[in-house]
Design a protein around this motif. Structure first.
Motif, PDB file in Angstrom:
ATOM      1  N   ALA A 113       0.827  -1.227   0.000  1.00  0.00           N
ATOM      2  CA  ALA A 113       0.000   0.000   0.000  1.00  0.00           C
ATOM      3  C   ALA A 113       0.854   1.266   0.000  1.00  0.00           C
ATOM      4  N   ASP A 114       2.044   1.180  -0.617  1.00  0.00           N
ATOM      5  CA  ASP A 114       2.929   2.347  -0.661  1.00  0.00           C
ATOM      6  C   ASP A 114       2.314   3.507  -1.447  1.00  0.00           C
ATOM      7  N   TYR A 115       1.549   3.159  -2.488  1.00  0.00           N
ATOM      8  CA  TYR A 115       1.028   4.177  -3.395  1.00  0.00           C
ATOM      9  C   TYR A 115      -0.497   4.287  -3.337  1.00  0.00           C
ATOM     10  N   GLU A 116      -1.122   3.640  -2.379  1.00  0.00           N
ATOM     11  CA  GLU A 116      -2.579   3.498  -2.400  1.00  0.00           C
ATOM     12  C   GLU A 116      -3.298   4.836  -2.509  1.00  0.00           C
ATOM     13  N   GLU A 117      -2.906   5.809  -1.687  1.00  0.00           N
ATOM     14  CA  GLU A 117      -3.585   7.106  -1.713  1.00  0.00           C
ATOM     15  C   GLU A 117      -3.354   7.809  -3.045  1.00  0.00           C
ATOM     16  N   HIS A 118      -2.115   7.836  -3.508  1.00  0.00           N
ATOM     17  CA  HIS A 118      -1.808   8.501  -4.775  1.00  0.00           C
ATOM     18  C   HIS A 118      -2.539   7.833  -5.940  1.00  0.00           C
ATOM     19  N   LEU A 119      -2.550   6.518  -5.962  1.00  0.00           N
ATOM     20  CA  LEU A 119      -3.235   5.815  -7.053  1.00  0.00           C
ATOM     21  C   LEU A 119      -4.724   6.072  -7.036  1.00  0.00           C
ATOM     22  N   GLY A 120      -5.304   6.178  -5.847  1.00  0.00           N
ATOM     23  CA  GLY A 120      -6.734   6.489  -5.752  1.00  0.00           C
ATOM     24  C   GLY A 120      -7.056   7.850  -6.347  1.00  0.00           C
ATOM     25  N   ILE A 121      -6.177   8.825  -6.101  1.00  0.00           N
ATOM     26  CA  ILE A 121      -6.377  10.170  -6.658  1.00  0.00           C
ATOM     27  C   ILE A 121      -6.237  10.135  -8.176  1.00  0.00           C
ATOM     28  N   LEU A 122      -5.197   9.453  -8.669  1.00  0.00           N
ATOM     29  CA  LEU A 122      -4.998   9.355 -10.115  1.00  0.00           C
ATOM     30  C   LEU A 122      -6.147   8.615 -10.789  1.00  0.00           C
ATOM     31  N   GLU A 123      -6.706   7.630 -10.119  1.00  0.00           N
ATOM     32  CA  GLU A 123      -7.849   6.899 -10.658  1.00  0.00           C
ATOM     33  C   GLU A 123      -9.045   7.827 -10.840  1.00  0.00           C
ATOM     34  N   ALA A 124      -9.247   8.723  -9.876  1.00  0.00           N
ATOM     35  CA  ALA A 124     -10.358   9.685  -9.965  1.00  0.00           C
ATOM     36  C   ALA A 124     -10.119  10.696 -11.084  1.00  0.00           C
ATOM     37  N   VAL A 125      -8.869  11.154 -11.229  1.00  0.00           N
ATOM     38  CA  VAL A 125      -8.528  12.103 -12.305  1.00  0.00           C
ATOM     39  C   VAL A 125      -8.762  11.458 -13.669  1.00  0.00           C
ATOM     40  N   LEU A 126      -8.295  10.208 -13.827  1.00  0.00           N
ATOM     41  CA  LEU A 126      -8.455   9.517 -15.107  1.00  0.00           C
ATOM     42  C   LEU A 126      -9.923   9.298 -15.445  1.00  0.00           C
ATOM     43  N   ALA A 127     -10.718   8.891 -14.458  1.00  0.00           N
ATOM     44  CA  ALA A 127     -12.155   8.675 -14.704  1.00  0.00           C
ATOM     45  C   ALA A 127     -12.826   9.965 -15.149  1.00  0.00           C
ATOM     46  N   ARG A 128     -12.454  11.084 -14.497  1.00  0.00           N
ATOM     47  CA  ARG A 128     -13.061  12.376 -14.858  1.00  0.00           C
ATOM     48  C   ARG A 128     -12.623  12.803 -16.264  1.00  0.00           C
ATOM     49  N   TYR A 129     -11.355  12.553 -16.595  1.00  0.00           N
ATOM     50  CA  TYR A 129     -10.845  12.907 -17.921  1.00  0.00           C
ATOM     51  C   TYR A 129     -11.603  12.133 -19.002  1.00  0.00           C
ATOM     52  N   LYS A 130     -11.832  10.855 -18.772  1.00  0.00           N
ATOM     53  CA  LYS A 130     -12.577  10.046 -19.740  1.00  0.00           C
ATOM     54  C   LYS A 130     -14.014  10.551 -19.890  1.00  0.00           C
ATOM     55  N   GLU A 131     -14.615  10.960 -18.785  1.00  0.00           N
ATOM     56  CA  GLU A 131     -15.979  11.514 -18.843  1.00  0.00           C
ATOM     57  C   GLU A 131     -16.021  12.781 -19.682  1.00  0.00           C
ATOM     58  N   LEU A 132     -15.024  13.640 -19.510  1.00  0.00           N
ATOM     59  CA  LEU A 132     -14.989  14.898 -20.260  1.00  0.00           C
ATOM     60  C   LEU A 132     -14.801  14.642 -21.760  1.00  0.00           C
ATOM     61  N   LEU A 133     -13.968  13.678 -22.110  1.00  0.00           N
ATOM     62  CA  LEU A 133     -13.802  13.325 -23.526  1.00  0.00           C
ATOM     63  C   LEU A 133     -15.108  12.786 -24.105  1.00  0.00           C
ATOM     64  N   ALA A 134     -15.737  11.869 -23.376  1.00  0.00           N
ATOM     65  CA  ALA A 134     -16.967  11.246 -23.869  1.00  0.00           C
ATOM     66  C   ALA A 134     -18.080  12.274 -24.033  1.00  0.00           C
ATOM     67  N   ALA A 135     -18.151  13.258 -23.113  1.00  0.00           N
ATOM     68  CA  ALA A 135     -19.208  14.266 -23.165  1.00  0.00           C
ATOM     69  C   ALA A 135     -19.151  15.088 -24.442  1.00  0.00           C
ATOM     70  N   GLU A 136     -17.952  15.186 -25.035  1.00  0.00           N
ATOM     71  CA  GLU A 136     -17.799  15.983 -26.254  1.00  0.00           C
ATOM     72  C   GLU A 136     -17.495  15.106 -27.470  1.00  0.00           C
ATOM     73  N   ASN A 137     -17.757  13.803 -27.331  1.00  0.00           N
ATOM     74  CA  ASN A 137     -17.551  12.858 -28.442  1.00  0.00           C
ATOM     75  C   ASN A 137     -16.126  12.916 -28.979  1.00  0.00           C
ATOM     76  N   LEU A 138     -15.164  12.926 -28.054  1.00  0.00           N
ATOM     77  CA  LEU A 138     -13.752  12.975 -28.415  1.00  0.00           C
ATOM     78  C   LEU A 138     -13.027  11.731 -27.909  1.00  0.00           C
ATOM     79  N   TYR A 139     -11.865  11.475 -28.471  1.00  0.00           N
ATOM     80  CA  TYR A 139     -11.001  10.410 -27.965  1.00  0.00           C
ATOM     81  C   TYR A 139      -9.549  10.841 -28.122  1.00  0.00           C
ATOM     82  N   ASP A 140      -8.661  10.161 -27.407  1.00  0.00           N
ATOM     83  CA  ASP A 140      -7.222  10.352 -27.585  1.00  0.00           C
ATOM     84  C   ASP A 140      -6.531   9.016 -27.351  1.00  0.00           C
ATOM     85  N   GLY A 141      -5.207   9.006 -27.279  1.00  0.00           N
ATOM     86  CA  GLY A 141      -4.475   7.758 -27.117  1.00  0.00           C
ATOM     87  C   GLY A 141      -4.727   7.062 -25.794  1.00  0.00           C
ATOM     88  N   ILE A 142      -5.263   7.788 -24.817  1.00  0.00           N
ATOM     89  CA  ILE A 142      -5.533   7.192 -23.504  1.00  0.00           C
ATOM     90  C   ILE A 142      -6.788   6.323 -23.531  1.00  0.00           C
TER      91      ILE A 142
END
Length: 538
Positions: A113-142
């Motif tokens: 659990a060395d990175y548990e807190e940091h990974l949880g934050i990054l997981e939330a950022v990534l989920a939000r980023y994907k939502e923002l792309l989908a909302a505008e019918n966009l995609y990228d390499g991620i």
């Protein structure tokens, strides 16, 4: 006509040029880089690819919406600061995507659990980023590896596809090519070595062929459609290579020139000689001493050497550092370094004043472009001017979404320009390149400079973010994998050459790379340091 329905896929465009040169007075088969092929082979129905600038905007919005991203991970919430510190986020998320892994996979692999807190934050950022792309019918390499569809119509245009693999393919790419093998004949061309066993195991897995069939140090062709393996050649093992150490790093430039001349005298054509730079910044030292124009620099020239960049950098630095600048003729005898350089570049006092007076004020893109055009009027290199105008579109895209001061937009533009390269023109026939540029290529003469432990192997920014233990357990490419891949590249280059030489700095701060022990290396004691130093004065 037999080649017209065949497609050949290579790692880089240099390999394509080498391939095309083999065909004389006959039709040349279709060839692409793997990146070009993947662009055509995948579709994302109902979505459009986000441009680089807007992807940055959406990523910053995603980070800003997750409060802990700023508080715990120190990700800047202010856009200007974020622009200067975003690379690792995109790199990390894209690596996860092409590895077909999620942040949850990393959390599961982090047993301490060395990175548990940091990974949880990054997981939330990534989920939000994907939502923002989908909302505008966009995609990228991620998000591409999650939502793509195979362009079957394009793939079926070819009766046979030949894919040359020089290193690793991502899990996304293996998935893609496994599907392609069901639609047309797919042949994978590769070499084996004790350093690319990861590739061998993957090919055995996807083909169903026992790994023992892939004997080491061979050249192979795997028909993934019919699951047939054919050995096409044998590679040379443990080749002889000369080694030479220098206490002064710059003397390696003289060594490169001397060895290249020796190779030519021994009958190797200049075009069949390559100088390999683990640290591509050494090209500047090599270029400085290449008065005879022996070398052609495949990596091009840094844009920072252009007149335009140096003028803008000089103006911005002078204002930021509160340097006195008076460009009037009366002050000429008292010019400081900045005043002298700006005067030599042809910058007028009026142009400098426009920057200084509006430096901290909001700046529209139109005003910024007008200032850039005034500097471009002082740029004599057409290629540099064209490249600058192309990059102005990036600044224009950012300006649609955010307001910047003149200082901010100048600094953003300088960061962007500093990453650019211009083609090297007017050089010789001996190629100078980084090790990645040399993948899959064969040269009769190979000279490797800067073979030091701090440069060979190189580490990636993603490996510094997670421990090797977590990366390996999660199924990501680990430090050892990447080390072995680099060993494979150097081994392939040297093993394929008739003559090879390696040099490195050896002093209180520098030691030879531990990779050197992988070669049958003998000391090159033919000349002393004084003889090499004399070449700089010759």
């Amino acid at each position: 006509m037999q080649n017209l329905d065949k497609l050949y896929i290579f790692t880089n465009s240099r390999k394509i040029r080498e391939f095309n040169a083999k065909f004389q007075n006959e039709l040349v088969p279709k060839a692409m880089t793997i990146a070009q092929f993947e662009q055509k082979a995948v579709l994302v129905p109902g979505r459009f690819e986000a441009d680089e600038a807007y992807a940055l905007v959406l990523m910053q919005r995603a980070c800003a919406s997750v409060r802990e991203a700023s508080e715990r991970l120190r990700i800047p919430s202010e856009f200007f600061a974020f622009l200067k510190n975003n690379d690792y986020l995109f790199s990390f998320f894209k690596e996860l995507a092409i590895s077909k892994k999620s942040v949850a996979d990393l959390k599961f692999s982090d047993i301490y659990a060395d990175y548990e807190e940091h990974l949880g934050i990054l997981e939330a950022v990534l989920a939000r980023y994907k939502e923002l792309l989908a909302a505008e019918n966009l995609y990228d390499g991620i998000v591409l590896p999650e939502i793509y569809e195979l362009n079957g119509g394009f793939v079926k245009e070819f009766g046979e596809i030949n894919l040359e693999v020089d290193g690793f393919l991502s899990e996304f790419e293996w998935e893609l090519f496994s599907e392609i093998a069901k639609l047309t004949t797919l042949k994978i061309i590769f070499q084996t070595s004790k350093f690319n066993k990861k590739l061998i195991l993957k090919l055995a897995e996807i083909s169903g062929i026992d790994a023992s069939e892939f004997s080491l140090y061979g050249e192979f062709e795997l028909n993934l459609s019919s699951r047939e393996l054919k050995k096409t050649g044998v590679l040379r093992k443990n080749p002889l290579v000369l080694k030479r150490s220098f206490s002064a790093r710059s003397l390696q430039a003289a060594y490169a020139m001397a060895k290249a001349s020796e190779f030519v005298a021994d009958g190797i054509k200049p075009k069949n000689i390559a100088v390999i730079l683990p640290d591509e910044s050494f090209a500047e030292i090599l270029r400085l001493h290449d008065r005879g124009k022996m070398f052609n620099f495949a990596m091009g020239e840094s844009f920072t050497r252009t007149r335009f960049f140096q003028i803008l950098k000089c103006i911005v630095t002078a204002i930021n550092d509160k340097i006195r600048v008076n460009l009037s003729e009366d002050n000429y005898p008292n010019f400081n370094e900045f005043e002298f350089n700006l005067n030599e570049f042809g910058v007028s006092g009026e142009l400098f004043a426009k920057f200084k007076n509006g430096f901290e004020a909001p700046c529209s893109f139109e005003d910024f472009r007008a200032l850039m055009e005034e500097i471009l009027a002082l740029e004599s290199d057409h290629a540099a001017a064209q490249k600058t105008r192309e990059e102005l579109f990036y600044a224009q895209s950012l300006a649609r979404y955010f307001s910047f001061t003149l200082r901010q937009i100048c600094e953003i533009f300088l960061i962007k320009l500093a990453r650019l390269r211009l083609d090297h023109v007017g050089g010789g026939k001996i190629g100078v390149m980084g090790v990645l540029e040399s993948r899959g290529l064969k040269f009769e003469g190979v000279i490797v400079l800067d073979f030091n432990d701090d440069l060979v192997p190189k580490r990636s920014v993603n490996e510094m973010f997670l421990s090797s233990r977590v990366r390996q357990k999660a199924g990501l490419i680990g430090y050892v994998d990447r080390e072995n891949l680099q060993r494979f590249y150097y081994e392939s280059l040297i093993g394929g050459a008739k003559k090879a030489a390696i040099c490195y700095a050896a002093n209180e701060e520098k030691i030879a790379s531990r990779f050197l022990g992988e070669f049958n290396a003998v000391e090159d004691a033919r000349y002393g340091d004084e003889s090499y130093a004399a070449l700089f004065n010759g």
